[in-house]
Design a protein around this motif. Structure first.
Motif, PDB file in Angstrom:
ATOM      1  N   ARG A 140       0.848  -1.211   0.000  1.00 17.00           N
ATOM      2  CA  ARG A 140       0.000   0.000   0.000  1.00 17.00           C
ATOM      3  C   ARG A 140       0.874   1.248   0.000  1.00 17.00           C
ATOM      4  NH1 ARG A 140      -3.967  -2.149   4.828  1.00 17.00           N
ATOM      5  NH2 ARG A 140      -5.288  -3.491   3.537  1.00 17.00           N
ATOM      6  N   GLU A 177      -6.568  12.731   2.471  1.00 17.04           N
ATOM      7  CA  GLU A 177      -7.654  11.779   2.778  1.00 17.04           C
ATOM      8  C   GLU A 177      -7.550  10.545   1.902  1.00 17.04           C
ATOM      9  OE1 GLU A 177      -9.689  11.741   5.413  1.00 17.04           O
ATOM     10  OE2 GLU A 177      -8.407  13.452   5.907  1.00 17.04           O
ATOM     11  N   ARG A 178      -7.220  10.749   0.623  1.00 11.83           N
ATOM     12  CA  ARG A 178      -7.119   9.600  -0.279  1.00 11.83           C
ATOM     13  C   ARG A 178      -6.002   8.658   0.187  1.00 11.83           C
ATOM     14  NH1 ARG A 178      -5.458   9.125  -6.633  1.00 11.83           N
ATOM     15  NH2 ARG A 178      -5.719   6.869  -6.724  1.00 11.83           N
ATOM     16  N   LYS A 218      -4.705   8.408   3.202  1.00 14.49           N
ATOM     17  CA  LYS A 218      -5.136   7.732   4.446  1.00 14.49           C
ATOM     18  C   LYS A 218      -5.952   6.493   4.101  1.00 14.49           C
ATOM     19  CE  LYS A 218      -5.615  11.430   7.824  1.00 14.49           C
ATOM     20  NZ  LYS A 218      -6.562  12.336   8.487  1.00 14.49           N
ATOM     21  N   GLY A 219      -6.865   6.659   3.143  1.00 11.27           N
ATOM     22  CA  GLY A 219      -7.724   5.555   2.716  1.00 11.27           C
ATOM     23  C   GLY A 219      -6.905   4.409   2.122  1.00 11.27           C
ATOM     24  N   ILE A 220      -5.961   4.753   1.251  1.00 14.30           N
ATOM     25  CA  ILE A 220      -5.157   3.702   0.609  1.00 14.30           C
ATOM     26  C   ILE A 220      -4.358   2.925   1.655  1.00 14.30           C
ATOM     27  CG2 ILE A 220      -3.237   3.248  -0.976  1.00 14.30           C
ATOM     28  CD1 ILE A 220      -4.147   5.728  -2.571  1.00 14.30           C
ATOM     29  N   ALA A 241      -5.159   2.380   4.528  1.00 12.99           N
ATOM     30  CA  ALA A 241      -6.082   1.538   5.300  1.00 12.99           C
ATOM     31  C   ALA A 241      -6.736   0.473   4.411  1.00 12.99           C
ATOM     32  CB  ALA A 241      -7.144   2.413   5.960  1.00 12.99           C
ATOM     33  N   GLY A 242      -6.412   0.449   3.111  1.00 11.40           N
ATOM     34  CA  GLY A 242      -6.889  -0.649   2.272  1.00 11.40           C
ATOM     35  C   GLY A 242      -7.930  -0.295   1.219  1.00 11.40           C
ATOM     36  N   SER A 243      -8.242   1.016   1.053  1.00 12.67           N
ATOM     37  CA  SER A 243      -9.355   1.374   0.160  1.00 12.67           C
ATOM     38  C   SER A 243      -9.087   1.085  -1.319  1.00 12.67           C
ATOM     39  CB  SER A 243      -9.707   2.854   0.330  1.00 12.67           C
ATOM     40  OG  SER A 243      -8.642   3.636  -0.171  1.00 12.67           O
ATOM     41  N   GLU A 244      -7.810   0.929  -1.707  1.00 10.95           N
ATOM     42  CA  GLU A 244      -7.542   0.658  -3.130  1.00 10.95           C
ATOM     43  C   GLU A 244      -6.762  -0.649  -3.297  1.00 10.95           C
ATOM     44  OE1 GLU A 244      -6.003   4.061  -5.297  1.00 10.95           O
ATOM     45  OE2 GLU A 244      -7.370   5.424  -4.257  1.00 10.95           O
ATOM     46  N   ASP A 245      -6.994  -1.597  -2.406  1.00  8.52           N
ATOM     47  CA  ASP A 245      -6.227  -2.850  -2.450  1.00  8.52           C
ATOM     48  C   ASP A 245      -6.400  -3.597  -3.771  1.00  8.52           C
ATOM     49  OD1 ASP A 245      -5.124  -2.406  -0.022  1.00  8.52           O
ATOM     50  OD2 ASP A 245      -6.124  -4.040   1.036  1.00  8.52           O
ATOM     51  N   ASP A 246      -7.549  -3.408  -4.435  1.00  9.77           N
ATOM     52  CA  ASP A 246      -7.755  -4.100  -5.720  1.00  9.77           C
ATOM     53  C   ASP A 246      -6.855  -3.533  -6.816  1.00  9.77           C
ATOM     54  OD1 ASP A 246      -9.187  -1.729  -5.349  1.00  9.77           O
ATOM     55  OD2 ASP A 246     -10.621  -2.218  -6.932  1.00  9.77           O
TER      56      ASP A 246
END
Ligand SMILES: [Fe+2]
Ligand SMILES: [Fe+2]
Length: 239
Positions: free
Chosen positions: A128, A223-224, A226-228, A230-235
């Protein structure tokens, strides 16, 4: 302000003493604690160098006093949300460091079964982190090429070494002695890589962000990321 009393009054002291006392206070500050200083000179340079010495563990705010001198409030960084992208990435370095150090420690204690899930969490966290640095920040922030090239090459080597390590775990658990040297090797490369990034690249990225991106854009990027992390774009992770 009351929460920070008593402020340690360093106004009458020479610069060397001020610096070493400020460092000692910062070094001993744990999450949940606060400390305060009174200093004669505007404290930005002092606090920046102290913060560097404690690997950015510090959050500090200063304000001038009516009677002259400055009041500085210190908190542990973990008590404050990361305010900038570089702060967020620096914290992620430390989180990953701790995770890898713990896995290395378990392997050295001949405890491969509990090291394995830590290595898995570490690998996911690193993918990540590298995704953010390689594919989001490097293309978006215009800075001199050299530190970026160094970063990209080092990422490749680190990912390669992690792949080698992971291959030992493919068909069941390896013996501690088989993987311990790889853990030790990787731990050294990681520490050097992160230090180089924090010293050579992050200040340039930080300046580029502030100079060329509006505040709303910076906040959206923060924010983006932080999300990544935490796994928001793992795909979409490439490695
Ligand atoms: Fe990196
Ligand atoms: Fe990094």
């Amino acid at each position: 302000m009351q929460a920070f009393h008593p402020f340690r009054d360093l106004r009458g002291q020479d610069p060397v003493a001020v610096r070493s006392q400020a460092f000692a206070l910062a070094r001993d500050l744990h999450p949940g604690q606060t400390a305060g200083l009174l200093v004669a000179e505007e404290p930005t340079l002092l606090m920046q160098s102290v913060n560097l010495q404690v690997r950015h563990r510090l959050h500090w705010e200063a304000e001038p006093m009516a009677a002259g001198g400055w009041r500085v409030e210190l908190r542990h960084r973990d008590d404050v949300e990361p305010g900038t992208l570089m702060e967020l990435l620096g914290r992620d370095h430390e989180r990953l460091d701790r995770l890898f150090a713990e896995a290395l420690h378990r392997v050295n204690a001949n405890d491969v079964p509990t090291a394995a899930p830590l290595l898995d969490s570490y690998t996911l966290g690193l993918r990540r982190h590298v995704h953010v640095e390689n594919l989001i920040l490097a293309p978006a922030l215009e800075v001199p090429r050299e530190p970026v090239t160094v970063m990209l090459e080092e990422h490749e080597r680190i990912v390669e070494q992690l792949d080698i390590l992971a291959s030992f775990f493919e068909d069941g658990l390896p013996a501690a002695g088989e993987v311990a040297p790889f853990f030790a090797l990787l731990s050294g490369s990681l520490a050097k890589h992160e230090a180089r990034e924090e010293q050579n690249l992050f200040p340039l990225w930080d300046a580029a962000l502030k100079l060329r991106h509006a505040e709303a854009e910076q906040a959206a990027l923060l924010e983006r990321v932080k999300g990544i992390l935490a796994g928001s774009e793992d795909d979409r992770l490439s490695h």
